[in-house]
Scaffold this motif. Structure first.
Motif, PDB file in Angstrom:
ATOM      1  N   ARG A   1      -1.042   0.238  -8.651  1.00 37.05           N
ATOM      2  CA  ARG A   1      -1.028   1.180  -9.773  1.00 37.05           C
ATOM      3  C   ARG A   1       0.163   0.922 -10.699  1.00 37.05           C
ATOM      4  NH1 ARG A   1      -3.178   2.768 -13.810  1.00 37.05           N
ATOM      5  NH2 ARG A   1      -2.378   4.689 -14.748  1.00 37.05           N
TER       6      ARG A   1
ATOM      7  N   GLY B   1       2.356   1.825  -3.458  1.00 36.18           N
ATOM      8  CA  GLY B   1       1.394   1.884  -4.560  1.00 36.18           C
ATOM      9  C   GLY B   1       1.649   0.879  -5.670  1.00 36.18           C
TER      10      GLY B   1
ATOM     11  N   ARG C   1       0.827  -1.210   0.000  1.00 38.78           N
ATOM     12  CA  ARG C   1       0.000   0.000   0.000  1.00 38.78           C
ATOM     13  C   ARG C   1       0.863   1.263   0.000  1.00 38.78           C
ATOM     14  NH1 ARG C   1      -2.500  -3.257   4.411  1.00 38.78           N
ATOM     15  NH2 ARG C   1      -4.275  -4.350   3.484  1.00 38.78           N
TER      16      ARG C   1
END
Length: 350
Positions: free
Chosen positions: A253, A250, A247
């Protein structure tokens, strides 16, 4: 102020315990994804084939399963095609675990809402939570591959575990549905990731370049991603993941971005594996090969059977086109499929 913060922390821990130890609390899918619980999952004989698993209890030296820090989190996907494999995998994990009551399963599904109810029937005391994964999240990002099975949206659910499972789950073991454990899952759970986000067995003898097209390697904008890294192949069917780090940096993404590049430039041929290699290869915590004896599926079309790799074995993985339950049902099993059958809870007669 300190007292107030302590109360908040205690409330969060209490909420986590409620979620973990009241398995009826499942995330709810859209109405169209829920199917009748009476719909049966069939074996080769066309009948509901599953028998109840025996109960598995913790050994005397197990730490309390009411302490969240002692819970082992395992994530798997649920779908009709591989459901029999999932059941056998769960059975093998529980059977070889020293602390089976400390294990909590996280099942991700897309269009099989009834399967969680069947899991409950087969494993009445299993601790689990299920999560609906919307296929539309990835449908426009998936490009054609060399195998149609690799294009299924649920194959990409592992990219979103950090979002699906919630922040109270800090670490998880992800495993595919075509595996069998013959060792204690606790040993894998306690793997040291050090500063890494992901741990998996590495296979540095494999020709890494074959996982990407010549267009990828000839384009310095793409291939420079591996500058300063020594990338090795790893199989995403068995991974230990630090979800907090995932998390923080990222990674969902970053994987999505490579999938978008693939749609435009065709830089690889396989499905969900290459984006993981692009993001993580050469940057993972390598663990012993015994935790992923992969490739045992071989190829049903040509009748090829695979043998075990040299060395100790803790996890057997029937990756590849051939699945043991299909070969067993057709009375053409490979020798290693007989080991898998010991954990199969599907009855072979009505």
């Amino acid at each position: 102020m300190v007292s107030f913060l302590n109360k908040i922390v205690n409330l969060m821990k209490l909420s986590m315990l409620i979620i973990l130890f009241f398995p009826s609390l499942h995330s709810s899918p859209p109405a169209e994804a829920i199917r009748s619980s009476s719909k049966q999952i069939s074996g080769h004989n066309g009948h509901f084939c599953y028998k109840k698993s025996q109960q598995f209890k913790n050994r005397a030296n197990c730490l309390s399963n009411f302490d969240p820090s002692h819970v082992i989190h395992i994530a798997m996907t649920l779908d009709h095609q591989f459901f029999r494999g999932t059941v056998a995998a769960i059975h093998s994990i529980l059977q070889h675990s020293s602390c089976p009551e400390n294990i909590f399963f996280h099942f991700v599904f897309s269009d099989s809402g009834n399967l969680q109810l069947i899991i409950r029937d087969i494993f009445p005391s299993l601790k689990f939570k299920s999560y609906y994964f919307n296929p539309e999240i990835v449908r426009d990002r998936i490009s054609p591959t060399v195998r149609e099975a690799l294009e299924q949206p649920l194959n990409y659910a592992r990219n979103y575990l950090a979002d699906l499972l919630g922040h109270f789950v800090e670490r998880v073991i992800y495993i595919d549905s075509d595996v069998i454990l013959v060792d204690d899952i606790l040993k894998l759970w306690t793997t040291s990731l050090s500063s890494r986000t992901l741990a998996s067995p590495e296979y540095c003898h494999v020709n890494f370049t074959k996982y990407f097209t010549s267009k990828f390697w000839s384009n310095k904008t793409f291939s420079k991603v591996f500058n300063g890294r020594k990338p090795c192949y790893f199989n995403t069917g068995v991974m230990v993941i630090d979800l907090d780090k995932w998390r923080k940096f990222g990674y969902t993404r970053k994987i999505e971005r490579w999938m978008e590049i693939q749609r435009e430039h065709r830089i690889y041929e396989l499905g969900s594996l290459p984006p993981f290699l692009l993001v993580f290869a050469g940057k993972i915590a390598a663990i012993e090969h015994r935790w992923n004896q992969h490739g045992l599926g071989g190829d049903n079309l040509t009748g090829n059977c695979r043998e075990m790799h040299q060395g100790p074995v803790s996890l057997m993985h029937w990756s590849g086109k051939g699945k043991p339950w299909l070969r067993l049902d057709s009375n053409q099993p490979c020798s290693l499929d007989i080991i898998w059958s010991q954990y199969d809870l599907c009855r072979t007669s009505p």
